[in-house]
Write an enzyme that holds these catalytic residues in place. Structure first.
Site, PDB file in Angstrom:
ATOM      1  N   HIS A  89       0.796  -1.236   0.000  1.00 51.32           N
ATOM      2  CA  HIS A  89       0.000   0.000   0.000  1.00 51.32           C
ATOM      3  C   HIS A  89       0.832   1.292   0.000  1.00 51.32           C
ATOM      4  O   HIS A  89       0.743   2.126  -0.898  1.00 51.32           O
ATOM      5  CB  HIS A  89      -0.868   0.062   1.264  1.00 51.32           C
TER       6      HIS A  89
HETATM    7  C1  BDR Z   1      -2.950   0.715   5.507  1.00 56.20           C
HETATM    8  O1  BDR Z   1      -3.114   0.163   6.808  1.00 56.20           O
HETATM    9  C2  BDR Z   1      -1.895  -0.287   7.315  1.00 56.20           C
HETATM   10  O2  BDR Z   1      -2.025  -1.563   7.857  1.00 56.20           O
HETATM   11  C3  BDR Z   1      -0.883  -0.221   6.190  1.00 56.20           C
HETATM   12  O3  BDR Z   1       0.386   0.152   6.671  1.00 56.20           O
HETATM   13  C4  BDR Z   1      -1.469   0.835   5.271  1.00 56.20           C
HETATM   14  O4  BDR Z   1      -1.041   2.136   5.632  1.00 56.20           O
HETATM   15  C5  BDR Z   1      -3.686  -0.138   4.511  1.00 56.20           C
HETATM   16  O5  BDR Z   1      -5.036  -0.180   4.812  1.00 56.20           O
END
Ligand code: BDR
Ligand code: CA
Length: 313
Positions: free
Chosen positions: A243
């Protein structure tokens, strides 16, 4: 390209770690003024520690790291150890960080930096819950028009939610903070799950990092391998979404991404849909445009960029 000044606001997290590495591997384009930690994936004592570990791994013990908010504006903290492990950076064994934590609070650093740097020259890159950014805007409304842009990872529209059926984790953890940021009138570029679920780190891509022959390459492989297992089970897809580096990749190569300038509102009330990013993708309202909400990316270009930059460290 002019060198862009950024502050990374983060809750590392393996994908946060890769985002920080990507930024620190790109000094020609990006000047990282500081890394500010927030509670999110794991509690603040771990996120600030992890941020220092990652800066050191990149050979950048010189980057100031600040601890910020240890809980959301008005709710108890929700964490994600089920994805990231108990340390937040589970996977490889990691050394204790040697570099110091700055004494200044992250929110004060954000406020002071935006006041001291010329207006319109500092970009904020939040890749965790938006608590620190919202608090900075609450404490010092004068800094809002001075922000060049906010490029954040958070939200979802077509991909709905990953922590509840309706909400993405970063927005869900502190929806009130997200509401403040989305109403701030600061130019906003959003990397929602709609994009990041196309940024899949397949076994082949993990292996490519491992084969780089560098310590950083092996770390990235071990981190992504770790949370890949969880996400593969959850989504049944070929690999886990990487992400957070989407934000930094956008600053380096914006043409990898496409989206729409639309209105995005944050649901803060409903028990059922709290933290939902209500994105007017089809422009069915006349609510004002407040965000560039991304919808697609060139996944091959994204991983090519990541490999090329991480190999430098
Ligand atoms: C986001 O949530 C976190 O677990 C990850 O680092 C990312 O920023 C994805 O939904
Ligand atoms: Ca994150």
């Amino acid at each position: 390209m002019a060198r862009r000044k950024i502050i990374i606001d983060t809750d590392p997290g393996q994908d946060d770690a890769v985002a920080i590495l990507l930024a620190l591997a790109s000094p020609e384009e990006l000047e990282v003024l500081g890394v500010t930690a927030v509670a999110g994936n794991v509690p603040l004592p771990l996120t600030q520690r992890n941020a220092r570990i990652v800066c050191e791994l990149a050979g950048h013990a010189d980057i100031p790291v600040f601890a910020g908010s240890d809980r959301p504006l008005s709710r108890p903290l929700v964490t994600a150890e089920h994805v990231h492990g108990t340390t937040g950076l589970d996977g490889p064994s990691l050394p204790d960080p040697q570099m110091p934590l700055q004494k200044v609070h992250a929110v004060d650093f954000i406020v002071d930096t935006l006041r001291n740097e010329p207006a319109g020259t500092v970009t904020l890159v939040p890749i965790g819950p938006l608590t620190n950014i919202a608090r900075a805007f609450q404490d010092a409304a004068d800094i809002m028009p001075r922000v060049q842009e906010i490029v954040l990872m958070g939200g979802a529209y077509f991909e709905v939610g990953n922590i509840t059926p309706a909400a993405e984790f970063n927005i869900y953890v502190d929806p009130e903070a997200a509401g403040i940021v989305f109403k701030s009138d600061v130019p906003l570029t959003v990397m929602p799950l709609d994009v990041t679920h196309k940024a899949l780190i397949t076994a082949e891509r993990v292996e490519a990092f491992r084969q780089m022959g560098t310590r950083t390459g092996r770390m990235v492989a071990a981190w992504t391998d770790f949370f890949e297992r969880f996400d593969k089970e959850k989504y049944g897809s070929e690999g886990a979404p990487l992400h957070d580096p989407c934000t930094i990749a956008y600053l380096l190569e914006p043409e990898l991404f496409s989206g729409r300038h639309i209105n995005v509102e944050i649901e803060t009330e409903s028990e059922l849909t709290r933290g939902m990013t209500v994105a007017d993708w089809w422009r069915v309202t006349d609510r004002p445009v407040n965000a560039t909400f991304m919808g697609d990316l060139d996944a091959k270009g994204y991983f090519d960029l990541l490999s090329e930059r991480i190999a430098r460290l």
